[in-house]
Write an enzyme that holds these catalytic residues in place. Structure first.
Site, mmCIF file in Angstrom:
data_model
loop_
_atom_site.group_PDB
_atom_site.id
_atom_site.type_symbol
_atom_site.label_atom_id
_atom_site.label_comp_id
_atom_site.label_asym_id
_atom_site.label_seq_id
_atom_site.Cartn_x
_atom_site.Cartn_y
_atom_site.Cartn_z
ATOM 1 N N HIS A 54 -4.048 3.370 6.486
ATOM 2 C CA HIS A 54 -4.057 4.780 6.077
ATOM 3 C C HIS A 54 -4.489 4.866 4.621
ATOM 4 O O HIS A 54 -4.580 3.850 3.932
ATOM 5 C CB HIS A 54 -2.654 5.381 6.214
ATOM 6 N N HIS B 87 -7.878 4.544 -1.707
ATOM 7 C CA HIS B 87 -8.101 3.225 -1.122
ATOM 8 C C HIS B 87 -7.280 3.063 0.155
ATOM 9 O O HIS B 87 -6.353 3.825 0.402
ATOM 10 C CB HIS B 87 -7.700 2.127 -2.120
#
Length: 171
Positions: A40, A123
């Site tokens: 995620h 990220h």
């Protein structure tokens, strides 16, 4: 409850991220790969929160824009850590992504939700506790996020698990 807000990706993107992990793996002496189910992009980490806040935290999620968010995974990077680094795939600047994250932080502050507001670095964590000599390059790829979710970080039978508590589909 240990909570965070996350951008979640469709199955084909998760498979692409796993293929990037597989390409990095031969370069590692050691490292713990993030399980596919846990991949995620964290928008805001809330840490330990009282369960009584779940209705408020869900309503904050509802207040976020629901338009689709395109992301470009464009580089690999490292967060140095004692005992092994975090290897991640970085995401190119995209105005909608950064605006959603900024709006989320503003709403949390407006409703006096206590959390550690850190600088946002878009990220997806691929490995933890990684040791390596070098990290390979990879071909950038583009995806669209499928939803934003309020997630709980907990252990299920000893395995770190991120479970969605409430989510919003992006269209």
């Amino acid at each position: 409850m240990r909570l965070f807000y996350a951008l979640l990706f469709p199955e084909h993107t998760l498979r692409e991220l796993i293929s990037i992990q597989n390409a990095i793996n031969p370069y590692l002496y050691k490292g713990n790969a993030t399980r596919k189910e846990n991949l995620h992009l964290t928008l805001a980490f809330l840490g330990e929160q009282d369960e009584k806040l779940l209705p408020l935290l869900s309503s904050i999620l509802d207040a976020l824009p629901g338009k689709e968010i395109e992301v470009t995974f464009n580089h690999l990077g490292v967060f140095p850590k004692k005992g092994g680094d975090i290897i991640y795939t970085g995401i190119a600047y995209h105005q909608r992504l950064f605006q959603v994250q900024k709006t989320l932080i503003a709403l949390l502050q407006e409703y006096h939700v206590v959390f550690k507001d850190t600088r946002f670095k878009a990220h997806v964590t691929l490995f933890r506790r990684a040791q390596y000599e070098e990290i390979p390059s990879f071909t950038p790829c583009i995806s669209r996020a499928s939803s934003i979710a309020l997630m709980q970080s907990h252990r299920v039978r000893g395995i770190l698990t991120y479970s969605p508590i409430y989510s919003k589909i992006l269209q």
